[in-house]
Design an enzyme around this catalytic site. Structure first.
Site, PDB file in Angstrom:
ATOM      1  N   ASP A 197      32.639 -62.478   3.844  1.00  0.00           N
ATOM      2  CA  ASP A 197      32.697 -61.097   3.348  1.00  0.00           C
ATOM      3  C   ASP A 197      31.660 -60.850   2.262  1.00  0.00           C
ATOM      4  O   ASP A 197      31.875 -60.060   1.349  1.00  0.00           O
ATOM      5  CB  ASP A 197      34.112 -60.802   2.815  1.00  0.00           C
ATOM      6  CG  ASP A 197      34.373 -59.317   2.612  1.00  0.00           C
ATOM      7  OD1 ASP A 197      33.570 -58.510   3.108  1.00  0.00           O
ATOM      8  OD2 ASP A 197      35.373 -58.979   1.959  1.00  0.00           O
ATOM      9  N   ASP A 251      31.610 -54.257   7.198  1.00  0.00           N
ATOM     10  CA  ASP A 251      32.449 -54.797   6.141  1.00  0.00           C
ATOM     11  C   ASP A 251      33.898 -54.576   6.568  1.00  0.00           C
ATOM     12  O   ASP A 251      34.435 -53.503   6.400  1.00  0.00           O
ATOM     13  CB  ASP A 251      32.158 -54.071   4.821  1.00  0.00           C
ATOM     14  CG  ASP A 251      33.082 -54.474   3.692  1.00  0.00           C
ATOM     15  OD1 ASP A 251      33.743 -55.520   3.808  1.00  0.00           O
ATOM     16  OD2 ASP A 251      33.165 -53.716   2.702  1.00  0.00           O
ATOM     17  N   HIS A 285      30.774 -48.735   2.633  1.00  0.00           N
ATOM     18  CA  HIS A 285      31.749 -47.741   2.166  1.00  0.00           C
ATOM     19  C   HIS A 285      31.178 -46.329   2.170  1.00  0.00           C
ATOM     20  O   HIS A 285      31.737 -45.443   1.534  1.00  0.00           O
ATOM     21  CB  HIS A 285      32.298 -48.089   0.764  1.00  0.00           C
ATOM     22  CG  HIS A 285      33.082 -49.355   0.714  1.00  0.00           C
ATOM     23  ND1 HIS A 285      33.821 -49.735  -0.396  1.00  0.00           N
ATOM     24  CD2 HIS A 285      33.259 -50.341   1.620  1.00  0.00           C
ATOM     25  CE1 HIS A 285      34.396 -50.895  -0.161  1.00  0.00           C
ATOM     26  NE2 HIS A 285      34.069 -51.285   1.064  1.00  0.00           N
ATOM     27  N   GLU A 288      42.577 -55.498   3.014  1.00  0.00           N
ATOM     28  CA  GLU A 288      41.701 -56.007   1.958  1.00  0.00           C
ATOM     29  C   GLU A 288      41.111 -54.871   1.136  1.00  0.00           C
ATOM     30  O   GLU A 288      40.935 -54.989  -0.077  1.00  0.00           O
ATOM     31  CB  GLU A 288      40.584 -56.854   2.568  1.00  0.00           C
ATOM     32  CG  GLU A 288      39.754 -57.637   1.569  1.00  0.00           C
ATOM     33  CD  GLU A 288      38.569 -56.869   0.999  1.00  0.00           C
ATOM     34  OE1 GLU A 288      37.968 -57.346   0.016  1.00  0.00           O
ATOM     35  OE2 GLU A 288      38.243 -55.784   1.529  1.00  0.00           O
ATOM     36  N   GLU A 289      40.809 -53.757   1.794  1.00  0.00           N
ATOM     37  CA  GLU A 289      40.065 -52.689   1.136  1.00  0.00           C
ATOM     38  C   GLU A 289      40.903 -51.851   0.172  1.00  0.00           C
ATOM     39  O   GLU A 289      40.359 -51.206  -0.710  1.00  0.00           O
ATOM     40  CB  GLU A 289      39.434 -51.765   2.190  1.00  0.00           C
ATOM     41  CG  GLU A 289      38.396 -52.434   3.089  1.00  0.00           C
ATOM     42  CD  GLU A 289      37.119 -52.786   2.356  1.00  0.00           C
ATOM     43  OE1 GLU A 289      37.034 -52.582   1.137  1.00  0.00           O
ATOM     44  OE2 GLU A 289      36.189 -53.288   3.015  1.00  0.00           O
ATOM     45  N   HIS A 327      38.374 -60.069   6.853  1.00  0.00           N
ATOM     46  CA  HIS A 327      39.469 -59.091   6.961  1.00  0.00           C
ATOM     47  C   HIS A 327      39.198 -58.103   8.089  1.00  0.00           C
ATOM     48  O   HIS A 327      38.047 -57.793   8.404  1.00  0.00           O
ATOM     49  CB  HIS A 327      39.711 -58.361   5.631  1.00  0.00           C
ATOM     50  CG  HIS A 327      38.560 -57.563   5.096  1.00  0.00           C
ATOM     51  ND1 HIS A 327      38.348 -56.241   5.452  1.00  0.00           N
ATOM     52  CD2 HIS A 327      37.569 -57.879   4.233  1.00  0.00           C
ATOM     53  CE1 HIS A 327      37.280 -55.784   4.809  1.00  0.00           C
ATOM     54  NE2 HIS A 327      36.780 -56.756   4.070  1.00  0.00           N
ATOM     55  N   ASP A 367      40.473 -54.862   8.363  1.00  0.00           N
ATOM     56  CA  ASP A 367      40.463 -53.434   8.043  1.00  0.00           C
ATOM     57  C   ASP A 367      39.100 -52.985   7.558  1.00  0.00           C
ATOM     58  O   ASP A 367      38.255 -53.798   7.163  1.00  0.00           O
ATOM     59  CB  ASP A 367      41.533 -53.101   7.006  1.00  0.00           C
ATOM     60  CG  ASP A 367      41.321 -53.807   5.668  1.00  0.00           C
ATOM     61  OD1 ASP A 367      40.961 -55.001   5.683  1.00  0.00           O
ATOM     62  OD2 ASP A 367      41.511 -53.172   4.612  1.00  0.00           O
TER      63      ASP A 367
END
Length: 483
Positions: free
Chosen positions: A169, A115, A457, A145-146, A76, A78
Site C-alpha cells: 500500500d 489505492d 483520492h 482501511e480508508e 486492502h 476498499d
C-alpha cells in the site's frame, strides 16, 4: 470490456480490471469480499472470510520452499469514492470506466481505486501462479482501511501464522516504507437554530477547481482546502454585509483534501452587487495565494431562485462562520529528524448541514502520539468554546521503525541486484495498517512498497503501467529470496 488485456504482466492487469467492475467503496465491501473468497476456493486454497469481511487465503510454499518462513502479503480491498462534480456515477453499483493514456491507467471522472486495488491484483496473480518460486504465503486483504481501519482492528490472530509482512500500500516505486503515522477521526457538531426567511435574496457561493488529494501524502503540498476557503470567504463577507446561512456543505471524505464546497446565504436585495464584488475580490486574493499549487481555483457567487423557508438565526450564523474560520486544518508540525516529513496534521475533510446542526469531520494524523493527543484536545477546546460537541473514532497506532528488520535487508539486496542501487528508506505521513498488525498479531517484521500512483483520492488518480510491471518483478524476486 477488456481495456487492459494487452498489458503486461497479463494476470495482474486482468485481475485489476476484474475488481474494477465490482463496487468496493469503504462500507460496501461484501461483493468484493465474496469475490476474493470464491477466488481462493476456486484455486483449491484454504480461504477464510471473517466477520469484518477480511479475506485470508493461504498457499503452501513451492518446491524447495516448503519449510521457509511464512510471508503475509497484505493490502486492502476498499477504495475512496470521489467523482467530478456533475458526473453521474453510482459507486454502489456502477463499474469503474478504465482508460489508458500513454503509460497510465485512469478511471473516467472518478477515483481509480489503484489505492489499493493493485495490491489485490498482485496477490491474486501470485496465488494463481504455478511458475513463481515462493515461501508459504498468507494473503491478507482487509476492509475499511480508508475510513477507519476497522478490518485490521478485527483481525483474529488465530487465522495468521506469518511473522514477515509485505504491505503493498505504498505509492512510489523505489521507496521502502518502514514507518508511518497513526491517526484518529474527529467530528465536531454545532447545534443551530433557524428562523423564517422574510423578503430576502438567496445567493450561492461556490468553491471549485481545487486539486484536493490524499490528506496524509499530499498535505505537505499546501493545496487549498475548499471548506477552509469557504470559512475565510464567509468571515470576510461578514465584515461587508449582513447575511444569514441557509446551508453549507463541502467535501465527501475526511481523508481526502476537499476540492469543492458551497454555501447558500440570504441577503438584502440591495446588497447583491456588493456581495458579488466581494466574492470576486476573494477569488483574486486566494487565487493569487494558491496560484502555484491550485491554479484552477474558482470562487463565485450566484443569485438563485430556490425556495428555501428557513435560515440560521444571526447567532447561529455567526457561530458557524467563526468556528469554520478558526477550525484546525493543515500541517501542525514537521519532523526535524527526517527532512520533508510532516509530523502531525489535521484535514477538515467534510462539512455538512442537517436540520439541526452543522458537522465538521476531520482526519488527524501524527507520528508522535502526544502530538495527536494535543491536536485532539485543542480541537475539542475550540469546539466547546462555541458550545459544540466533539467526538473521536477510529483511533489507530503508528508504525515505529525497526532497526533490526531482516525483510528490509532482503528488499535492499534484491533491489540492488535488480537495479544496481538500494531503494530509499522512507517514513510517511499517512496511515497504513502495519501499526495495527503489530499490535494485533505480535512482533512482525514488516516492509511496504508499491508502484507509482498519482493524485490518489481524487478523480485524477492514475497509475503507471511500467511501474506496476517493475514492482511485480521486484515482489517476485523478494519472495524467491526468502528461504
Amino acid at each position: 470490456m477488456n481495456i487492459l488485456q494487452s498489458l503486461e504482466p497479463k494476470k495482474v492487469f486482468e485481475y485489476f480490471e476484474a475488481i474494477s467492475n465490482i463496487p468496493r467503496g469503504s462500507g460496501n465491501e461484501k461483493g468484493i469480499s465474496d469475490y476474493l473468497l470464491n477466488f481462493g476456493k476456486s484455486l483449491g486454497l484454504e480461504s477464510i472470510q471473517d466477520k469484518a469481511l477480511n479475506v485470508i487465503i493461504k498457499k503452501p510454499g513451492t518446491k524447495g520452499y516448503e519449510n521457509a518462513p511464512t510471508v503475509i502479503i497484505q493490502g486492502h480491498m476498499d477504495m475512496v469514492c470521489e467523482k467530478n462534480n456533475g458526473v453521474e456515477h453510482d459507486f454502489e453499483k456502477d463499474p469503474l470506466k478504465l482508460r489508458i493514456v500513454d503509460d497510465y491507467i485512469y478511471a473516467t471522472d472518478t477515483t481509480l481505486g489503484a489505492d489499493n486495488g493493485i495490491a489485490v491484483a498482485y496477490a491474486m496473480a501470485i496465488l494463481a501462479s504455478n511458475d513463481i518460486p515462493h515461501p508459504p504465503i498468507e494473503v491478507l486483504i482487509t476492509t475499511d482501511e480508508e475510513t477507519g481501519m476497522s478490518g485490521a482492528m478485527a483481525i483474529n490472530k488465530e487465522h495468521i501464522d506469518g511473522k514477515i509482512l509485505i504491505n503493498l500500500d505504498n505509492e512510489e516505486e523505489g521507496y521502502l516504507l518502514v514507518s508511518c503515522a497513526g491517526g484518529i477521526r474527529s467530528t465536531a457538531t454545532l447545534n443551530i437554530e433557524k428562523q423564517d426567511i422574510k423578503d430576502k435574496k438567496l445567493i450561492k457561493i461556490n468553491i471549485s477547481g481545487l486539486k484536493g488529494g490524499h490528506s496524509g501524502m499530499d498535505i505537505i503540498k499546501e493545496r487549498g482546502n475548499s471548506n477552509k476557503i469557504l470559512g475565510r470567504v464567509l468571515k470576510g463577507l461578514s465584515k461587508e454585509v449582513e447575511f444569514n446561512i441557509v446551508k453549507l456543505n463541502g467535501g465527501s471524505k475526511n481523508n481526502a483534501i476537499p476540492r469543492e464546497a458551497e454555501a447558500v446565504i440570504t441577503i438584502n436585495s440591495s446588497d447583491e452587487k456588493t456581495v458579488i464584488d466581494v466574492i470576486r475580490n476573494w477569488n483574486d486574493i486566494i487565487g493569487n495565494e494558491l496560484r502555484t499549487q491550485d491554479s484552477g481555483l474558482k470562487i463565485e457567487a450566484l443569485s438563485i431562485d430556490d425556495k428555501e423557508e428557513k435560515e440560521f438565526t444571526d447567532e447561529s450564523t455567526k457561530k458557524v462562520v467563526d468556528l469554520l474560520y478558526i477550525y484546525p486544518n493543515g500541517i501542525n508540525s514537521k519532523s526535524v529528524e527526517i527532512d520533508g516529513l510532516v509530523e502531525s496534521s489535521t484535514n477538515l475533510g467534510v462539512l455538512t448541514t442537517s436540520d439541526t446542526a452543522v458537522e465538521f469531520d476531520s482526519a488527524i494524523r501524527s507520528s508522535v502520539p502526544s502530538l495527536k493527543e494535543e491536536i485532539v484536545l485543542r480541537s475539542k477546546t475550540i469546539v466547546e468554546l462555541f458550545d459544540g460537541e466533539f467526538t473521536t473514532t477510529a483511533d489507530y497506532p503508528g508504525w515505529e521503525y525497526n532497526p533490526d528488520s531482516k525483510i528490509r535487508e532482503i528488499c535492499q539486496k534484491v533491489h540492488k541486484d535488480l537495479y544496481g542501487n538500494e531503494a530509499k528508506i522512507v517514513a510517511i505521513h499517512a496511515g497504513v495498517e502495519c501499526g495495527l498488525f503489530n499490535e494485533k498479531l505480535g512482533d512482525l517484521d514488516m516492509i511496504s512498497f508499491g508502484p507509482n500512483l498519482y493524485d490518489v483520492h481524487t478523480p485524477d488518480e492514475h497509475m503507471s503501467i511500467s511501474s506496476v510491471r517493475n514492482c511485480y518483478e521486484y515482489l517476485k524476486a523478494i519472495l524467491k529470496e526468502i528461504k
